[in-house]
Design a protein around this motif. Sequence first.
Motif, PDB file in Angstrom:
ATOM      1  N   PRO A 199       0.792  -1.236   0.000  1.00 20.88           N
ATOM      2  CA  PRO A 199       0.000   0.000   0.000  1.00 20.88           C
ATOM      3  C   PRO A 199       0.821   1.280   0.000  1.00 20.88           C
ATOM      4  CG  PRO A 199      -0.895  -1.590   1.563  1.00 20.88           C
ATOM      5  CD  PRO A 199       0.402  -2.150   1.084  1.00 20.88           C
ATOM      6  N   ALA A 200       2.039   1.251   0.521  1.00 20.49           N
ATOM      7  CA  ALA A 200       2.869   2.467   0.553  1.00 20.49           C
ATOM      8  C   ALA A 200       3.608   2.708  -0.757  1.00 20.49           C
ATOM      9  CB  ALA A 200       3.877   2.373   1.701  1.00 20.49           C
ATOM     10  N   LEU A 201       3.491   1.806  -1.713  1.00 18.79           N
ATOM     11  CA  LEU A 201       4.229   1.905  -2.975  1.00 18.79           C
ATOM     12  C   LEU A 201       3.532   2.869  -3.930  1.00 18.79           C
ATOM     13  CD1 LEU A 201       6.561   0.759  -4.750  1.00 18.79           C
ATOM     14  CD2 LEU A 201       4.969  -1.042  -5.468  1.00 18.79           C
ATOM     15  N   PRO A 202       4.168   3.986  -4.327  1.00 17.43           N
ATOM     16  CA  PRO A 202       3.552   4.901  -5.294  1.00 17.43           C
ATOM     17  C   PRO A 202       3.488   4.264  -6.678  1.00 17.43           C
ATOM     18  CG  PRO A 202       5.356   5.962  -4.086  1.00 17.43           C
ATOM     19  CD  PRO A 202       5.457   4.493  -3.830  1.00 17.43           C
ATOM     20  N   SER A 203       2.517   4.676  -7.464  1.00 15.77           N
ATOM     21  CA  SER A 203       2.358   4.091  -8.795  1.00 15.77           C
ATOM     22  C   SER A 203       3.528   4.419  -9.713  1.00 15.77           C
ATOM     23  CB  SER A 203       1.053   4.578  -9.427  1.00 15.77           C
ATOM     24  OG  SER A 203       1.044   5.991  -9.540  1.00 15.77           O
ATOM     25  N   ASP A 204       4.229   5.537  -9.456  1.00 14.87           N
ATOM     26  CA  ASP A 204       5.380   5.892 -10.287  1.00 14.87           C
ATOM     27  C   ASP A 204       6.694   5.432  -9.675  1.00 14.87           C
ATOM     28  OD1 ASP A 204       5.337   7.656  -8.195  1.00 14.87           O
ATOM     29  OD2 ASP A 204       5.582   9.466  -9.407  1.00 14.87           O
ATOM     30  N   ALA A 205       6.621   4.435  -8.770  1.00  9.07           N
ATOM     31  CA  ALA A 205       7.823   3.842  -8.181  1.00  9.07           C
ATOM     32  C   ALA A 205       7.996   2.400  -8.612  1.00  9.07           C
ATOM     33  CB  ALA A 205       7.761   3.920  -6.662  1.00  9.07           C
ATOM     34  N   VAL A 206       7.192   1.946  -9.563  1.00 11.09           N
ATOM     35  CA  VAL A 206       7.247   0.550  -9.994  1.00 11.09           C
ATOM     36  C   VAL A 206       7.057   0.493 -11.509  1.00 11.09           C
ATOM     37  CG1 VAL A 206       4.789   0.290  -9.466  1.00 11.09           C
ATOM     38  CG2 VAL A 206       6.210  -1.752  -9.733  1.00 11.09           C
ATOM     39  N   ALA A 207       7.811  -0.383 -12.152  1.00 10.23           N
ATOM     40  CA  ALA A 207       7.705  -0.564 -13.599  1.00 10.23           C
ATOM     41  C   ALA A 207       7.817  -2.048 -13.928  1.00 10.23           C
ATOM     42  CB  ALA A 207       8.789   0.225 -14.328  1.00 10.23           C
ATOM     43  N   VAL A 208       6.952  -2.515 -14.813  1.00  8.51           N
ATOM     44  CA  VAL A 208       7.003  -3.891 -15.315  1.00  8.51           C
ATOM     45  C   VAL A 208       7.714  -3.860 -16.660  1.00  8.51           C
ATOM     46  CG1 VAL A 208       5.616  -5.833 -16.147  1.00  8.51           C
ATOM     47  CG2 VAL A 208       4.896  -4.558 -14.111  1.00  8.51           C
ATOM     48  N   THR A 209       8.678  -4.746 -16.862  1.00  6.50           N
ATOM     49  CA  THR A 209       9.399  -4.805 -18.137  1.00  6.50           C
ATOM     50  C   THR A 209       9.061  -6.102 -18.863  1.00  6.50           C
ATOM     51  OG1 THR A 209      11.413  -5.911 -17.347  1.00  6.50           O
ATOM     52  CG2 THR A 209      11.272  -3.507 -17.069  1.00  6.50           C
ATOM     53  N   CYS A 210       9.286  -6.090 -20.183  1.00  7.03           N
ATOM     54  CA  CYS A 210       8.952  -7.256 -20.993  1.00  7.03           C
ATOM     55  C   CYS A 210       9.878  -7.317 -22.198  1.00  7.03           C
ATOM     56  CB  CYS A 210       7.489  -7.182 -21.456  1.00  7.03           C
ATOM     57  SG  CYS A 210       7.113  -5.698 -22.437  1.00  7.03           S
ATOM     58  N   ASP A 211       9.910  -8.477 -22.841  1.00  8.74           N
ATOM     59  CA  ASP A 211      10.553  -8.572 -24.153  1.00  8.74           C
ATOM     60  C   ASP A 211       9.421  -8.604 -25.186  1.00  8.74           C
ATOM     61  OD1 ASP A 211       9.532 -11.162 -23.989  1.00  8.74           O
ATOM     62  OD2 ASP A 211      11.475 -12.089 -23.591  1.00  8.74           O
ATOM     63  N   LYS A 212       9.604  -9.247 -26.311  1.00  6.38           N
ATOM     64  CA  LYS A 212       8.569  -9.258 -27.335  1.00  6.38           C
ATOM     65  C   LYS A 212       7.361 -10.109 -26.962  1.00  6.38           C
ATOM     66  CE  LYS A 212      11.782  -8.403 -31.143  1.00  6.38           C
ATOM     67  NZ  LYS A 212      12.334  -8.909 -32.433  1.00  6.38           N
ATOM     68  N   ARG A 213       7.514 -10.916 -25.908  1.00  4.84           N
ATOM     69  CA  ARG A 213       6.425 -11.817 -25.550  1.00  4.84           C
ATOM     70  C   ARG A 213       6.224 -11.945 -24.052  1.00  4.84           C
ATOM     71  NH1 ARG A 213       6.339 -18.387 -26.371  1.00  4.84           N
ATOM     72  NH2 ARG A 213       4.180 -18.742 -25.690  1.00  4.84           N
ATOM     73  N   PHE A 214       7.315 -12.132 -23.311  1.00  2.72           N
ATOM     74  CA  PHE A 214       7.223 -12.484 -21.900  1.00  2.72           C
ATOM     75  C   PHE A 214       7.327 -11.273 -20.976  1.00  2.72           C
ATOM     76  CE2 PHE A 214       9.225 -16.420 -23.692  1.00  2.72           C
ATOM     77  CZ  PHE A 214       8.146 -17.284 -23.462  1.00  2.72           C
ATOM     78  N   LEU A 215       6.632 -11.333 -19.859  1.00  2.45           N
ATOM     79  CA  LEU A 215       6.919 -10.424 -18.756  1.00  2.45           C
ATOM     80  C   LEU A 215       8.248 -10.854 -18.162  1.00  2.45           C
ATOM     81  CD1 LEU A 215       4.635  -9.045 -16.031  1.00  2.45           C
ATOM     82  CD2 LEU A 215       6.683 -10.267 -15.321  1.00  2.45           C
ATOM     83  N   ARG A 216       9.171  -9.909 -18.040  1.00  2.85           N
ATOM     84  CA  ARG A 216      10.508 -10.269 -17.571  1.00  2.85           C
ATOM     85  C   ARG A 216      10.783  -9.825 -16.135  1.00  2.85           C
ATOM     86  NH1 ARG A 216      13.914 -12.245 -21.718  1.00  2.85           N
ATOM     87  NH2 ARG A 216      15.254 -12.729 -19.939  1.00  2.85           N
ATOM     88  N   GLU A 217      10.482  -8.569 -15.791  1.00  9.36           N
ATOM     89  CA  GLU A 217      10.865  -8.082 -14.469  1.00  9.36           C
ATOM     90  C   GLU A 217       9.826  -7.113 -13.919  1.00  9.36           C
ATOM     91  OE1 GLU A 217      14.659  -6.235 -14.793  1.00  9.36           O
ATOM     92  OE2 GLU A 217      15.712  -8.072 -15.349  1.00  9.36           O
ATOM     93  N   VAL A 218       9.848  -6.982 -12.597  1.00 10.52           N
ATOM     94  CA  VAL A 218       9.172  -5.888 -11.898  1.00 10.52           C
ATOM     95  C   VAL A 218      10.274  -5.113 -11.187  1.00 10.52           C
ATOM     96  CG1 VAL A 218       7.559  -5.236 -10.079  1.00 10.52           C
ATOM     97  CG2 VAL A 218       7.018  -7.149 -11.616  1.00 10.52           C
ATOM     98  N   ARG A 219      10.380  -3.818 -11.490  1.00  8.05           N
ATOM     99  CA  ARG A 219      11.437  -2.973 -10.921  1.00  8.05           C
ATOM    100  C   ARG A 219      10.809  -1.967  -9.964  1.00  8.05           C
ATOM    101  NH1 ARG A 219      14.979  -2.019 -16.509  1.00  8.05           N
ATOM    102  NH2 ARG A 219      15.582  -4.229 -16.749  1.00  8.05           N
ATOM    103  N   ILE A 220      11.347  -1.911  -8.755  1.00  8.10           N
ATOM    104  CA  ILE A 220      10.785  -1.088  -7.688  1.00  8.10           C
ATOM    105  C   ILE A 220      11.867  -0.159  -7.153  1.00  8.10           C
ATOM    106  CG2 ILE A 220       9.776  -1.144  -5.368  1.00  8.10           C
ATOM    107  CD1 ILE A 220       8.511  -3.830  -6.170  1.00  8.10           C
ATOM    108  N   CYS A 221      11.528   1.118  -7.000  1.00  9.70           N
ATOM    109  CA  CYS A 221      12.494   2.125  -6.577  1.00  9.70           C
ATOM    110  C   CYS A 221      12.420   2.354  -5.072  1.00  9.70           C
ATOM    111  CB  CYS A 221      12.243   3.427  -7.319  1.00  9.70           C
ATOM    112  SG  CYS A 221      12.448   3.250  -9.106  1.00  9.70           S
ATOM    113  N   LEU A 222      13.600   2.431  -4.467  1.00  4.34           N
ATOM    114  CA  LEU A 222      13.736   2.578  -3.017  1.00  4.34           C
ATOM    115  C   LEU A 222      14.787   3.634  -2.697  1.00  4.34           C
ATOM    116  CD1 LEU A 222      14.063  -1.246  -2.415  1.00  4.34           C
ATOM    117  CD2 LEU A 222      12.086   0.066  -1.677  1.00  4.34           C
ATOM    118  N   THR A 223      14.580   4.342  -1.594  1.00  2.00           N
ATOM    119  CA  THR A 223      15.603   5.261  -1.122  1.00  2.00           C
ATOM    120  C   THR A 223      16.787   4.457  -0.588  1.00  2.00           C
ATOM    121  OG1 THR A 223      14.828   5.351   1.171  1.00  2.00           O
ATOM    122  CG2 THR A 223      13.766   6.843  -0.414  1.00  2.00           C
TER     123      THR A 223
END
Length: 252
Positions: A199-223
């Motif tokens: 719940p404390a995670l802002p929407s602009d602090a997380v990004a989902v990455t992918c290649d041409k087909r697969f979901l590859r990573e979830v990246r989360i920003c931290l101080t």
Amino acid sequence: MNARRAGLAALASVLLAAGCSQEAERQPRDARPPTPIAQPMPSAPLPGPTESRPASPSLPRGSGFDFYVLSLSWSPSYCEAEGQDANRQQCAAGRPYAFVVHGLWPQFERGYPESCRTEEPDVPRQALRTLYDIMPSAGLIRHQWRKHGSCAGLGQDDYFAVLRAAREAVSIPARFRRLDAYVTLPPGEVENAFLEANPALPSDAVAVTCDKRFLREVRICLTRDLEFRACPEIDRRGCRLPKVVMPPVRGG
């Protein structure tokens, strides 16, 4: 008789006053009244306004960068996308890994440092074994230390302690702790699941990455104290596909 009684009473008053005066003189000269309960004196000086106070006294604090990115890799996507080139320690049959730590990356507001000079160029086997539950590949651990960990302003042991603490700061959504079949879904659905689980995670602090087909990573920003924080540059690099595939977990 009355005069005699009056004289005795006067003598008693004089003696009593003298006794009280002597008792007062016995008090230490530096004696102070008790500190009021409403205003307790601190047992140690508090940090001044120019001193930093880490979020946890036991958490090493990195330096020389602005914030961290915790990269969580969907292990089945890596294994399937890389095929025969995938790391066998992570991807061999019966390796039931879901989201694993890809890395903890020191970042600048724009760009990032990499491959910094270090007196600890390699990760010993004893340290590797302590990380396999969250990073199931010796090659991955060693690569991440050389490229990213070396730039955190921390010794190797402290960096990996922070990496583990960063992983523990993030809750994996229950539905993505394991998949038993292929799932196709919008990348935003995965991002929303992480936002709901944290719940404390802002929407602009997380990004989902992918290649041409697969979901590859979830990246989360931290101080540097491992609090969630916004990171527009990372957020802009999120997956733009309408849908992605998440392969199932292998065995287990």
